[in-house]
Design a protein around this motif. Structure first.
Motif, PDB file in Angstrom:
ATOM      1  N   ARG A 213     -37.786  73.642  57.244  1.00  0.00           N
ATOM      2  CA  ARG A 213     -38.988  73.180  56.529  1.00  0.00           C
ATOM      3  C   ARG A 213     -40.240  73.829  57.105  1.00  0.00           C
ATOM      4  O   ARG A 213     -41.120  74.250  56.345  1.00  0.00           O
ATOM      5  CB  ARG A 213     -39.082  71.648  56.605  1.00  0.00           C
ATOM      6  CG  ARG A 213     -40.170  71.070  55.763  1.00  0.00           C
ATOM      7  CD  ARG A 213     -39.852  71.187  54.283  1.00  0.00           C
ATOM      8  NE  ARG A 213     -40.930  70.602  53.512  1.00  0.00           N
ATOM      9  CZ  ARG A 213     -41.428  71.141  52.419  1.00  0.00           C
ATOM     10  NH1 ARG A 213     -40.920  72.246  51.925  1.00  0.00           N
ATOM     11  NH2 ARG A 213     -42.414  70.570  51.782  1.00  0.00           N
ATOM     12  N   VAL A 214     -40.329  73.926  58.425  1.00  0.00           N
ATOM     13  CA  VAL A 214     -41.481  74.595  59.051  1.00  0.00           C
ATOM     14  C   VAL A 214     -41.546  76.045  58.588  1.00  0.00           C
ATOM     15  O   VAL A 214     -42.600  76.536  58.171  1.00  0.00           O
ATOM     16  CB  VAL A 214     -41.417  74.524  60.597  1.00  0.00           C
ATOM     17  CG1 VAL A 214     -42.475  75.429  61.229  1.00  0.00           C
ATOM     18  CG2 VAL A 214     -41.588  73.097  61.086  1.00  0.00           C
ATOM     19  N   LEU A 215     -40.424  76.729  58.641  1.00  0.00           N
ATOM     20  CA  LEU A 215     -40.362  78.131  58.224  1.00  0.00           C
ATOM     21  C   LEU A 215     -40.749  78.275  56.749  1.00  0.00           C
ATOM     22  O   LEU A 215     -41.507  79.185  56.384  1.00  0.00           O
ATOM     23  CB  LEU A 215     -38.957  78.669  58.477  1.00  0.00           C
ATOM     24  CG  LEU A 215     -38.784  80.167  58.550  1.00  0.00           C
ATOM     25  CD1 LEU A 215     -39.699  80.781  59.582  1.00  0.00           C
ATOM     26  CD2 LEU A 215     -37.341  80.486  58.875  1.00  0.00           C
ATOM     27  N   GLU A 216     -40.246  77.377  55.916  1.00  0.00           N
ATOM     28  CA  GLU A 216     -40.570  77.403  54.483  1.00  0.00           C
ATOM     29  C   GLU A 216     -42.072  77.229  54.250  1.00  0.00           C
ATOM     30  O   GLU A 216     -42.685  77.970  53.479  1.00  0.00           O
ATOM     31  CB  GLU A 216     -39.791  76.289  53.777  1.00  0.00           C
ATOM     32  CG  GLU A 216     -40.079  76.151  52.306  1.00  0.00           C
ATOM     33  CD  GLU A 216     -39.376  74.934  51.695  1.00  0.00           C
ATOM     34  OE1 GLU A 216     -39.705  74.623  50.538  1.00  0.00           O
ATOM     35  OE2 GLU A 216     -38.534  74.293  52.354  1.00  0.00           O
ATOM     36  N   ILE A 217     -42.691  76.277  54.928  1.00  0.00           N
ATOM     37  CA  ILE A 217     -44.117  76.007  54.748  1.00  0.00           C
ATOM     38  C   ILE A 217     -44.957  77.162  55.295  1.00  0.00           C
ATOM     39  O   ILE A 217     -45.919  77.595  54.654  1.00  0.00           O
ATOM     40  CB  ILE A 217     -44.509  74.666  55.404  1.00  0.00           C
ATOM     41  CG1 ILE A 217     -43.845  73.498  54.671  1.00  0.00           C
ATOM     42  CG2 ILE A 217     -46.029  74.491  55.419  1.00  0.00           C
ATOM     43  CD1 ILE A 217     -43.933  72.172  55.395  1.00  0.00           C
ATOM     44  N   VAL A 218     -44.591  77.674  56.445  1.00  0.00           N
ATOM     45  CA  VAL A 218     -45.339  78.808  57.015  1.00  0.00           C
ATOM     46  C   VAL A 218     -45.249  80.008  56.078  1.00  0.00           C
ATOM     47  O   VAL A 218     -46.259  80.667  55.811  1.00  0.00           O
ATOM     48  CB  VAL A 218     -44.839  79.156  58.432  1.00  0.00           C
ATOM     49  CG1 VAL A 218     -45.415  80.484  58.907  1.00  0.00           C
ATOM     50  CG2 VAL A 218     -45.189  78.040  59.410  1.00  0.00           C
ATOM     51  N   ASN A 219     -44.065  80.291  55.556  1.00  0.00           N
ATOM     52  CA  ASN A 219     -43.920  81.418  54.624  1.00  0.00           C
ATOM     53  C   ASN A 219     -44.675  81.179  53.324  1.00  0.00           C
ATOM     54  O   ASN A 219     -45.225  82.118  52.747  1.00  0.00           O
ATOM     55  CB  ASN A 219     -42.448  81.715  54.353  1.00  0.00           C
ATOM     56  CG  ASN A 219     -41.807  82.435  55.515  1.00  0.00           C
ATOM     57  OD1 ASN A 219     -42.438  83.248  56.189  1.00  0.00           O
ATOM     58  ND2 ASN A 219     -40.556  82.130  55.778  1.00  0.00           N
ATOM     59  N   LEU A 220     -44.712  79.935  52.869  1.00  0.00           N
ATOM     60  CA  LEU A 220     -45.466  79.583  51.670  1.00  0.00           C
ATOM     61  C   LEU A 220     -46.956  79.859  51.867  1.00  0.00           C
ATOM     62  O   LEU A 220     -47.633  80.361  50.972  1.00  0.00           O
ATOM     63  CB  LEU A 220     -45.240  78.105  51.332  1.00  0.00           C
ATOM     64  CG  LEU A 220     -46.040  77.546  50.163  1.00  0.00           C
ATOM     65  CD1 LEU A 220     -45.510  78.101  48.846  1.00  0.00           C
ATOM     66  CD2 LEU A 220     -45.951  76.022  50.161  1.00  0.00           C
ATOM     67  N   ARG A 221     -47.460  79.558  53.041  1.00  0.00           N
ATOM     68  CA  ARG A 221     -48.897  79.694  53.314  1.00  0.00           C
ATOM     69  C   ARG A 221     -49.238  80.987  54.061  1.00  0.00           C
ATOM     70  O   ARG A 221     -50.378  81.190  54.460  1.00  0.00           O
ATOM     71  CB  ARG A 221     -49.370  78.483  54.093  1.00  0.00           C
ATOM     72  CG  ARG A 221     -49.111  77.222  53.282  1.00  0.00           C
ATOM     73  CD  ARG A 221     -50.021  76.113  53.352  1.00  0.00           C
ATOM     74  NE  ARG A 221     -51.414  76.314  53.544  1.00  0.00           N
ATOM     75  CZ  ARG A 221     -52.172  75.417  54.167  1.00  0.00           C
ATOM     76  NH1 ARG A 221     -51.649  74.304  54.641  1.00  0.00           N
ATOM     77  NH2 ARG A 221     -53.462  75.625  54.302  1.00  0.00           N
ATOM     78  N   ARG A 222     -48.249  81.867  54.201  1.00  0.00           N
ATOM     79  CA  ARG A 222     -48.451  83.111  54.942  1.00  0.00           C
ATOM     80  C   ARG A 222     -49.607  83.968  54.408  1.00  0.00           C
ATOM     81  O   ARG A 222     -50.395  84.480  55.203  1.00  0.00           O
ATOM     82  CB  ARG A 222     -47.154  83.908  54.963  1.00  0.00           C
ATOM     83  CG  ARG A 222     -47.127  84.991  55.986  1.00  0.00           C
ATOM     84  CD  ARG A 222     -45.761  85.633  56.053  1.00  0.00           C
ATOM     85  NE  ARG A 222     -45.655  86.429  57.243  1.00  0.00           N
ATOM     86  CZ  ARG A 222     -44.535  86.790  57.791  1.00  0.00           C
ATOM     87  NH1 ARG A 222     -43.389  86.402  57.267  1.00  0.00           N
ATOM     88  NH2 ARG A 222     -44.526  87.521  58.878  1.00  0.00           N
ATOM     89  N   PRO A 223     -49.749  84.131  53.089  1.00  0.00           N
ATOM     90  CA  PRO A 223     -50.893  84.922  52.604  1.00  0.00           C
ATOM     91  C   PRO A 223     -52.242  84.331  53.013  1.00  0.00           C
ATOM     92  O   PRO A 223     -53.164  85.056  53.369  1.00  0.00           O
ATOM     93  CB  PRO A 223     -50.728  84.900  51.080  1.00  0.00           C
ATOM     94  CG  PRO A 223     -49.283  84.610  50.849  1.00  0.00           C
ATOM     95  CD  PRO A 223     -48.858  83.736  51.989  1.00  0.00           C
ATOM     96  N   GLU A 224     -52.338  83.016  52.977  1.00  0.00           N
ATOM     97  CA  GLU A 224     -53.570  82.337  53.379  1.00  0.00           C
ATOM     98  C   GLU A 224     -53.836  82.537  54.877  1.00  0.00           C
ATOM     99  O   GLU A 224     -54.972  82.790  55.292  1.00  0.00           O
ATOM    100  CB  GLU A 224     -53.407  80.845  53.059  1.00  0.00           C
ATOM    101  CG  GLU A 224     -54.606  80.001  53.219  1.00  0.00           C
ATOM    102  CD  GLU A 224     -54.316  78.551  52.864  1.00  0.00           C
ATOM    103  OE1 GLU A 224     -55.224  77.733  53.075  1.00  0.00           O
ATOM    104  OE2 GLU A 224     -53.211  78.212  52.387  1.00  0.00           O
TER     105      GLU A 224
END
Length: 181
Positions: free
Chosen positions: A90-101
């Motif tokens: 879940r942490v990895l998923e959220i970080v990747n989701l917000r990676r562009p930001e």
């Protein structure tokens, strides 16, 4: 880097805490006290506790390193070893989701350190023929008009417009090919 502790009562609280940790990195909502208080509540700390400051600092450093490629998925997970595999996912998923930001935030930081050189986000161009001027009716030349949509060091939008003749366009293309190639 040390193991990061993110303990919450529920999965929903865990997800919210990870989002708030990333909000802190990208300064949304500008690291205000309400955001910090909510994060402290979710993690079971006081908003001024050393544990919260330590968690924010470690998570910030880990995510920055991950986003610039200094740390891979396996290394990121190793710093979250106290979490279950599903929470690590879940942490990895959220970080990747917000990676562009996060990347935009890191670029803005570098941009401010480098003296506020505008960062090009997009551009538009147009080629036209100039068929004369007020002083010379027989003038014939190609002209390229470029509009760069930029953000300055303070993240304010800015547009830079300029014109180039064919030789200048060819030189720009040559220089870009050297950088890329």
């Amino acid at each position: 880097m040390h193991d990061i502790v993110i303990q919450t009562a529920s999965e929903q609280d865990f997800t919210e805490a990870v989002f708030l940790l990333i909000d802190y990195i990208v300064e949304v909502p500008r690291r205000n006290q309400q955001c910090r208080d909510r994060l402290a509540q979710l993690l079971g700390h006081s908003s001024s506790s050393e544990e919260l400051k330590h968690t924010l600092k470690l998570f910030d450093a880990l995510v920055r390193k991950y986003c610039i490629g200094e740390v891979d998925d396996v290394q990121l997970r190793s710093h979250l070893s106290h979490l279950s595999p599903s929470r690590q996912d879940r942490v990895l998923e959220i970080v990747n989701l917000r990676r562009p930001e996060i990347a935009r935030r890191l670029i803005d930081e570098v941009n401010r350190r480098e003296g506020g050189v505008p960062l090009v986000e997009s551009f538009d161009w147009n080629v036209s023929w100039v068929m004369g001027s007020s002083s010379l009716a027989s003038l014939r030349k190609q002209l390229c008009t470029v509009a760069l949509s930029c953000r300055d060091g303070n993240s304010k939008p800015q547009t830079i417009n300029f014109e180039m003749v064919r030789e200048q366009v060819e030189e720009v293309i040559r220089q870009l090919e050297l950088v890329v190639g």
